[in-house]
Design an enzyme around this catalytic site. Sequence first.
Site, PDB file in Angstrom:
ATOM      1  N   ASN A 149      75.913  42.256  38.631  1.00  0.00           N
ATOM      2  CA  ASN A 149      77.319  42.674  38.715  1.00  0.00           C
ATOM      3  C   ASN A 149      78.159  42.110  37.566  1.00  0.00           C
ATOM      4  OD1 ASN A 149      77.747  40.015  39.395  1.00  0.00           O
ATOM      5  ND2 ASN A 149      78.530  40.410  41.455  1.00  0.00           N
TER       6      ASN A 149
ATOM      7  N   SER B 251      77.869  37.050  33.506  1.00  0.00           N
ATOM      8  CA  SER B 251      77.088  37.417  32.308  1.00  0.00           C
ATOM      9  C   SER B 251      77.725  38.648  31.687  1.00  0.00           C
ATOM     10  CB  SER B 251      75.629  37.688  32.688  1.00  0.00           C
ATOM     11  OG  SER B 251      75.565  38.652  33.707  1.00  0.00           O
TER      12      SER B 251
ATOM     13  N   SER C  74      65.937  26.186  44.747  1.00  0.00           N
ATOM     14  CA  SER C  74      66.353  25.033  43.944  1.00  0.00           C
ATOM     15  C   SER C  74      65.797  23.747  44.544  1.00  0.00           C
ATOM     16  CB  SER C  74      67.885  24.977  43.944  1.00  0.00           C
ATOM     17  OG  SER C  74      68.336  23.716  43.510  1.00  0.00           O
TER      18      SER C  74
ATOM     19  N   TYR D 109      76.447  25.312  48.207  1.00  0.00           N
ATOM     20  CA  TYR D 109      75.449  25.960  47.341  1.00  0.00           C
ATOM     21  C   TYR D 109      74.040  25.607  47.816  1.00  0.00           C
ATOM     22  CZ  TYR D 109      72.269  26.599  43.433  1.00  0.00           C
ATOM     23  OH  TYR D 109      71.174  26.949  42.672  1.00  0.00           O
TER      24      TYR D 109
ATOM     25  N   LYS E 259      70.945  28.009  49.696  1.00  0.00           N
ATOM     26  CA  LYS E 259      69.536  28.171  49.289  1.00  0.00           C
ATOM     27  C   LYS E 259      68.609  27.867  50.461  1.00  0.00           C
ATOM     28  CE  LYS E 259      70.095  29.326  44.988  1.00  0.00           C
ATOM     29  NZ  LYS E 259      69.734  30.667  44.530  1.00  0.00           N
TER      30      LYS E 259
ATOM     31  N   ARG F 298      66.366  13.172  35.865  1.00  0.00           N
ATOM     32  CA  ARG F 298      66.092  14.526  36.360  1.00  0.00           C
ATOM     33  C   ARG F 298      64.823  15.048  35.702  1.00  0.00           C
ATOM     34  NH1 ARG F 298      69.334  13.023  39.255  1.00  0.00           N
ATOM     35  NH2 ARG F 298      71.337  13.909  39.885  1.00  0.00           N
TER      36      ARG F 298
ATOM     37  N   ASP G  22      75.835  12.970  43.134  1.00  0.00           N
ATOM     38  CA  ASP G  22      74.622  12.875  42.310  1.00  0.00           C
ATOM     39  C   ASP G  22      73.599  11.940  42.945  1.00  0.00           C
ATOM     40  OD1 ASP G  22      75.149  14.601  40.249  1.00  0.00           O
ATOM     41  OD2 ASP G  22      75.938  13.069  38.882  1.00  0.00           O
TER      42      ASP G  22
HETATM   43  P1  NAD Z   1      73.516  32.822  36.077  1.00  0.00           P
HETATM   44  O1  NAD Z   1      74.869  32.747  36.684  1.00  0.00           O
HETATM   45  O2  NAD Z   1      73.391  32.753  34.604  1.00  0.00           O
HETATM   46  O3  NAD Z   1      72.778  34.161  36.556  1.00  0.00           O
HETATM   47  C1  NAD Z   1      73.028  34.751  37.816  1.00  0.00           C
HETATM   48  C2  NAD Z   1      73.340  36.236  37.557  1.00  0.00           C
HETATM   49  O4  NAD Z   1      73.584  36.868  38.825  1.00  0.00           O
HETATM   50  C3  NAD Z   1      74.593  36.433  36.707  1.00  0.00           C
HETATM   51  O5  NAD Z   1      74.272  37.312  35.634  1.00  0.00           O
HETATM   52  C4  NAD Z   1      75.619  37.064  37.663  1.00  0.00           C
HETATM   53  O6  NAD Z   1      76.445  37.964  36.988  1.00  0.00           O
HETATM   54  C5  NAD Z   1      74.710  37.716  38.687  1.00  0.00           C
HETATM   55  N1  NAD Z   1      75.272  37.846  40.029  1.00  0.00           N
HETATM   56  C6  NAD Z   1      75.933  36.888  40.750  1.00  0.00           C
HETATM   57  N2  NAD Z   1      76.253  37.385  41.964  1.00  0.00           N
HETATM   58  C7  NAD Z   1      75.774  38.654  42.003  1.00  0.00           C
HETATM   59  C8  NAD Z   1      75.798  39.679  42.997  1.00  0.00           C
HETATM   60  N3  NAD Z   1      76.379  39.483  44.185  1.00  0.00           N
HETATM   61  N4  NAD Z   1      75.215  40.878  42.713  1.00  0.00           N
HETATM   62  C9  NAD Z   1      74.644  41.080  41.508  1.00  0.00           C
HETATM   63  N5  NAD Z   1      74.593  40.144  40.531  1.00  0.00           N
HETATM   64  C10 NAD Z   1      75.155  38.953  40.781  1.00  0.00           C
HETATM   65  O7  NAD Z   1      72.616  31.695  36.784  1.00  0.00           O
HETATM   66  P2  NAD Z   1      71.146  31.214  36.433  1.00  0.00           P
HETATM   67  O8  NAD Z   1      71.231  29.817  35.942  1.00  0.00           O
HETATM   68  O9  NAD Z   1      70.452  32.244  35.626  1.00  0.00           O
HETATM   69  O10 NAD Z   1      70.554  31.149  37.899  1.00  0.00           O
HETATM   70  C11 NAD Z   1      69.763  32.208  38.438  1.00  0.00           C
HETATM   71  C12 NAD Z   1      69.352  31.819  39.846  1.00  0.00           C
HETATM   72  O11 NAD Z   1      68.616  30.591  39.802  1.00  0.00           O
HETATM   73  C13 NAD Z   1      70.511  31.579  40.794  1.00  0.00           C
HETATM   74  O12 NAD Z   1      70.167  32.079  42.063  1.00  0.00           O
HETATM   75  C14 NAD Z   1      70.634  30.070  40.836  1.00  0.00           C
HETATM   76  O13 NAD Z   1      71.179  29.619  42.044  1.00  0.00           O
HETATM   77  C15 NAD Z   1      69.170  29.664  40.707  1.00  0.00           C
HETATM   78  N6  NAD Z   1      69.004  28.294  40.185  1.00  0.00           N
HETATM   79  C16 NAD Z   1      69.532  27.961  38.973  1.00  0.00           C
HETATM   80  C17 NAD Z   1      69.399  26.657  38.493  1.00  0.00           C
HETATM   81  C18 NAD Z   1      69.981  26.250  37.157  1.00  0.00           C
HETATM   82  O14 NAD Z   1      70.025  25.042  36.880  1.00  0.00           O
HETATM   83  N7  NAD Z   1      70.418  27.165  36.317  1.00  0.00           N
HETATM   84  C19 NAD Z   1      68.705  25.693  39.261  1.00  0.00           C
HETATM   85  C20 NAD Z   1      68.160  26.066  40.486  1.00  0.00           C
HETATM   86  C21 NAD Z   1      68.308  27.389  40.932  1.00  0.00           C
HETATM   87  N1  UFG Z   2      75.806  14.556  33.656  1.00  0.00           N
HETATM   88  C1  UFG Z   2      76.580  13.699  32.878  1.00  0.00           C
HETATM   89  N2  UFG Z   2      77.618  14.239  32.197  1.00  0.00           N
HETATM   90  C2  UFG Z   2      77.930  15.571  32.237  1.00  0.00           C
HETATM   91  C3  UFG Z   2      77.117  16.437  33.037  1.00  0.00           C
HETATM   92  C4  UFG Z   2      76.067  15.880  33.736  1.00  0.00           C
HETATM   93  O1  UFG Z   2      76.329  12.510  32.829  1.00  0.00           O
HETATM   94  O2  UFG Z   2      78.900  15.993  31.611  1.00  0.00           O
HETATM   95  C5  UFG Z   2      74.667  13.985  34.385  1.00  0.00           C
HETATM   96  C6  UFG Z   2      74.803  14.164  35.882  1.00  0.00           C
HETATM   97  O3  UFG Z   2      75.575  13.122  36.428  1.00  0.00           O
HETATM   98  C7  UFG Z   2      73.338  14.145  36.314  1.00  0.00           C
HETATM   99  C8  UFG Z   2      72.587  14.746  35.115  1.00  0.00           C
HETATM  100  O4  UFG Z   2      73.500  14.668  34.013  1.00  0.00           O
HETATM  101  O5  UFG Z   2      72.939  12.823  36.447  1.00  0.00           O
HETATM  102  C9  UFG Z   2      72.193  16.187  35.331  1.00  0.00           C
HETATM  103  O6  UFG Z   2      73.331  16.905  35.763  1.00  0.00           O
HETATM  104  P1  UFG Z   2      73.370  18.495  35.816  1.00  0.00           P
HETATM  105  O7  UFG Z   2      74.718  18.883  36.332  1.00  0.00           O
HETATM  106  O8  UFG Z   2      72.932  19.074  34.527  1.00  0.00           O
HETATM  107  O9  UFG Z   2      72.223  18.849  36.887  1.00  0.00           O
HETATM  108  P2  UFG Z   2      72.087  18.425  38.407  1.00  0.00           P
HETATM  109  O10 UFG Z   2      70.767  17.745  38.533  1.00  0.00           O
HETATM  110  O11 UFG Z   2      73.262  17.730  38.916  1.00  0.00           O
HETATM  111  O12 UFG Z   2      72.099  19.854  39.094  1.00  0.00           O
HETATM  112  C10 UFG Z   2      71.041  20.776  38.897  1.00  0.00           C
HETATM  113  C11 UFG Z   2      71.529  22.217  39.040  1.00  0.00           C
HETATM  114  C12 UFG Z   2      71.982  22.497  40.438  1.00  0.00           C
HETATM  115  C13 UFG Z   2      70.949  22.084  41.448  1.00  0.00           C
HETATM  116  C14 UFG Z   2      70.543  20.640  41.206  1.00  0.00           C
HETATM  117  C15 UFG Z   2      69.431  20.220  42.112  1.00  0.00           C
HETATM  118  O13 UFG Z   2      72.590  22.451  38.158  1.00  0.00           O
HETATM  119  O14 UFG Z   2      72.153  23.889  40.579  1.00  0.00           O
HETATM  120  O15 UFG Z   2      70.076  20.508  39.853  1.00  0.00           O
HETATM  121  O16 UFG Z   2      68.312  20.970  41.836  1.00  0.00           O
HETATM  122  F1  UFG Z   2      71.449  22.195  42.715  1.00  0.00           F
END
Ligand code: NAD
Ligand code: UFG
Length: 335
Positions: free
Chosen positions: A31, A35, A123, A148, A152, A230, A293
Amino acid sequence: MILLTGGTGYIGSHIAVELLDAGHQVVILDNLSNSVCTVVDRIKTISQKEVEFYKGDVRDAALLGVIFKAHNIKAVIHCAGLKAVGESVSNPLAYYDANVYGSISLCKAMEQAGVKRLIFSSSATVYGHEAEPPYMETMARGSASSPYGASKAMIEKVLEDLSSSDPQWSFSILRYFNPIGAHPSGYIGESPQGIPNNLMPYISQVAAGVLPELLIYGNDYPTDDGTCVRDYLHVVDLAVGHRMALQTLEQPGVHYYNLGAGKGVSVQEMVDAFILATGVDVPYRFAPRRKGDLAAFWASSEKAERELGWRTRKSLVDMMVDTWRWQQFTSSENS
Ligand code: NAD
Ligand code: UFG
């Protein structure tokens, strides 16, 4: 044909390229809430292949019906959803609606179309606060620290119940640790809106001069250097994991895999690694701990290696260099 929801997002776009490179046909539904549609052209440029794109929402049952009718879809990879932990605390309804209801809506459409194979983006957050690292798939889900994380865990439960009700379903639930990096082409990567929450985009924006300095949240944790630990993995390795997980969908039931490098890296080590790999300075200072955290967690990635033949191939240097290349591409586009 594989339906990829969220396929123009950070992780989805890398999965699209990986699938196209491996000879799969891909249809993307996104949607564009987090992005832009130019990503579709970039996916085509990198892969030199065509990809179908629908701008729309996974909660739109009518549109899903159209997509399943128009394409011979064999499996779905479901990445669409909202992912900002802090925002989920202030706006939980939006998160449960997009993530939980969005997944239910997708599964209903799949059921109607007779497509019962799904890979789901979960996640490491589902392990909760109680688990001791390394996290293993045999560990129970813990208590979620945010809506969030709860969304999940709920979706995982919905998929388990669906599998119990109808053994024809097969689900591969992939629990991502901390994906970072960008495609080596420099054309796709992570584009956070506003000030990034996550460490890697924050580091690269400080390096590019977009932000003045990095705050390292906490240097008094019980870790070797006092900063949080991490499990970072390259987004291209993560995408490969999805391609490899497609094979598990041949077996009905629910399959869980951690996708992580299997080792922990501290925030301080991340900053040092970026500076060493790119030669670009990252001014930083220590700040108080960030609420919610955990001190340290990383994956046991043994199950994915044993059953999928998957393990991470890319190094921390690759992650840093590719992030920096993408940051420079983004900065040049915005200037
Ligand atoms: P992102 O936001 O870049 O990608 C998600 C995409 O889904 C976006 O392009 C957004 O426009 C689209 N979207 C959101 N809601 C929608 C809806 N209702 N219908 C259609 N499209 C929709 O995020 P990402 O980092 O690519 O994450 C992808 C998936 O992986 C997510 O489900 C996220 O929760 C999961 N995930 C991400 C991380 C991370 O660190 N990036 C970690 C663990 C899990
Ligand atoms: N951190 C800093 N400064 C910043 C940003 C982050 O010190 O400006 C630290 C955070 O405190 C943490 C580490 O960097 O210790 C990693 O932080 P992130 O926000 O990059 O990642 P998290 O591990 O907190 O979160 C990620 C995903 C979440 C997911 C979580 C658990 O972003 O979606 O892992 O899987 F829920």
